[in-house]
Design a protein around this motif. Structure first.
Motif, mmCIF file in Angstrom:
data_model
loop_
_atom_site.group_PDB
_atom_site.id
_atom_site.type_symbol
_atom_site.label_atom_id
_atom_site.label_comp_id
_atom_site.label_asym_id
_atom_site.label_seq_id
_atom_site.Cartn_x
_atom_site.Cartn_y
_atom_site.Cartn_z
ATOM 1 N N SER A 296 0.833 -1.211 0.000
ATOM 2 C CA SER A 296 0.000 0.000 0.000
ATOM 3 C C SER A 296 0.861 1.253 0.000
ATOM 4 O O SER A 296 0.575 2.225 -0.715
ATOM 5 C CB SER A 296 -0.928 -0.003 1.219
ATOM 6 N N LYS A 371 -7.446 0.211 1.500
ATOM 7 C CA LYS A 371 -7.877 0.576 2.843
ATOM 8 C C LYS A 371 -8.932 -0.388 3.364
ATOM 9 O O LYS A 371 -8.910 -0.804 4.525
ATOM 10 C CB LYS A 371 -8.410 2.010 2.842
ATOM 11 N N GLU A 375 -8.371 -2.907 6.533
ATOM 12 C CA GLU A 375 -9.310 -2.851 7.651
ATOM 13 C C GLU A 375 -9.981 -4.203 7.875
ATOM 14 O O GLU A 375 -10.163 -4.642 9.019
ATOM 15 C CB GLU A 375 -10.368 -1.776 7.371
#
Length: 502
Positions: A296, A371, A375
């Motif tokens: 990321s 994201k 998560e």
């Protein structure tokens, strides 16, 4: 201006040809002059000038263009070099041409221009900081008739062919235009770092070009900055696409492991957790979570580079337009008369900007995917870790409660034990010794109490599992073509609800 006639059966001839070379590179204070336009400039000087001792470097830079360092190679060739610092870049304006003498009239194109570029000296070597070059080839003619556009195009093609004898260096024909009502031909491509104009001039046009040397030099600079930024953005686009696909593959692999950890089978209507190695699965998920975070970060950096290229293009588009206004002001002309240079800003730059706008829109969805995935995996790891901790806690609670109950029973029964234990072979008709009986009652109490506590905790656990992995409908990320990835996205709300519940 008067227009020349080029006889179809005679060798093409021109007067006083001049080649103006606008060369640019990014500044790098820690870089040596090797593999730079300074190497190129010194090669030109050493070849054409009689003064072999003079060496140019960044110390010669100034703003605006410096006074010319002139040289005379022969009666047929002279020229000069000028230097300029612009923003974060360095520029050199070189002129190689024929002096305006009678002996330099009616020159054969092949003879004149070939001598200007011996050993391909006029083309700078491409290197990391190189931005680009614009060649402006001008010529005059004294044969005043009424030629066709094909005659001018033929002269331009011959000029290009003999100035750049190597086909690999020669840019393709791009378009025909007019500047100050005189024909001009451009050889380049929208994404080329080498641009060539061939232009028929007279004394009046030469005077106009003399007035706009500085803004024209900066105009070409902004053009190359825009083009270079777009070329670099294409390489960055390929890198982003590769990393996007790698991240999708990582998420697909995670989906399989998450499914393994969370799978529940219902044989014959009875809920049961599939036997999996939870510790191993959690370790795998934690490792992959770290890899996903690292990927990321690399993805975000590549996306920032793409945004930087977009900003660079927008800034230099504005500066390019400002230079067009300056040229118009100096010549007291509206910018509509400068369509030769407006074409780039109106057509090419618009395409560059729209392309980058689309790229940024597409790849920014990738950050949302990352994201959500981070998560989700983090939520699964937290929940499964909490489940393991609660499982240990339930085991301790069950055993502790059972042992406590057993201890109470032992204490109660032991008060009535009066007969000491004798170790002998049991005979028929013997009864259990009171001490043994108390131990059996204690063991029975442990089993019953632990079983009741375990049943209550087990019911809560099963209901909790069913609530965690009950499927909900969530929107899919429109840019992802991967069904496993979209399947992961459907678990996001369950994870968020579970983390809130904890």
């Amino acid at each position: 201006m008067k227009q020349p006639q080029f006889p179809p059966h005679q060798m093409l001839k021109i007067d006083h040809p001049q080649v103006y070379i606008h060369s640019y590179q990014l500044s790098d204070e820690s870089k040596t002059d090797a593999d730079s336009i300074w190497t190129w400039a010194n090669s030109l000087w050493q070849y054409f000038s009689q003064d072999k001792s003079l060496v140019f470097s960044q110390a010669n830079l100034n703003y605006p263009l410096t006074k010319p360092n002139k040289f005379a190679h022969s009666n047929q060739i002279d020229g000069s070099l000028k230097f300029c610092r612009i923003d974060d870049s360095e520029g050199i304006l070189a002129r190689i041409g024929s002096p305006e003498t009678d002996e330099n009239k009616d020159l054969e194109v092949i003879t004149a221009l070939t001598q200007f570029n011996v050993n391909n000296l006029l083309v700078a070597d491409s290197h990391e900081n190189w931005i680009g070059q614009t060649f402006l080839i001008t010529y005059k003619s004294e044969t005043y008739q009424q030629p066709s556009d094909n005659d001018f195009r033929k002269v331009a093609d011959e000029c290009l062919k003999h100035l750049f004898p190597e086909a690999s260096v020669r840019p393709p024909f791009y378009r025909a235009t007019r500047l100050f009502d005189s024909p001009m031909f451009e050889y380049s491509s929208p994404k080329s770092q080498v641009q060539v104009f061939v232009y028929l001039v007279d004394d009046d046009i030469e005077g106009k070009l003399g007035k706009i040397i500085q803004p024209l030099f900066e105009l070409f600079y902004h053009r190359h900055k825009i083009t270079k930024a777009f070329i670099d953005s294409r390489r960055n686009y390929d890198l982003l696409k590769k990393r996007y696909l790698e991240i999708e593959q990582t998420i697909e692999n995670l989906e399989a492991k998450i499914t393994e950890v969370s799978r529940i089978e219902l044989p014959n209507g009875v809920d049961s957790q599939q036997s999996v190695n939870i510790d191993e699965s959690l370790k795998y998920l934690k490792i992959k979570l770290k890899e996903l975070l690292r990927e990321s970060l690399n993805y975000e950096r590549a996306l920032e580079y793409l945004e930087d290229f977009n900003n660079t293009i927008n800034i230099h588009v504005y500066n390019y337009q400002e230079k067009l206004l300056q040229i118009g002001d100096k010549l007291q002309l509206p910018t509509d008369d400068l369509t030769t240079f407006k074409f780039f800003i109106e057509r090419n730059c618009r395409y560059f900007q729209e392309q980058l706008k689309g790229d940024l829109g597409y790849f920014k969805h990738g950050t949302d995917l990352i994201k959500i995935a981070v998560e989700l995996v983090g939520g699964i790891v937290d929940i499964e870790q909490a489940e393991c901790d609660r499982s240990l806690e339930r085991t301790i609670q069950i055993l502790g409660t059972g042992l406590g109950a057993g201890g109470i029973v032992v204490s109660a029964v032991s008060a009535y034990v009066q007969t000491p234990i004798e170790f002998r072979i049991p005979q028929k008709g013997d009864v259990l010794h009171p001490a043994v009986a108390s131990l059996l009652w204690s063991f029975l109490a442990v089993v019953i109490v632990a079983g009741v506590v375990g049943l209550l905790n087990g019911t809560w656990k099963i209901n909790g599992r069913l609530r965690l992995f009950r499927r909900k409908s969530v929107a899919q990320l429109p840019d992802s073509q991967s069904q496993p990835v979209n399947h992961i996205l459907q678990q996001t709300e369950e994870v968020r609800d579970e983390r809130q519940g904890d």
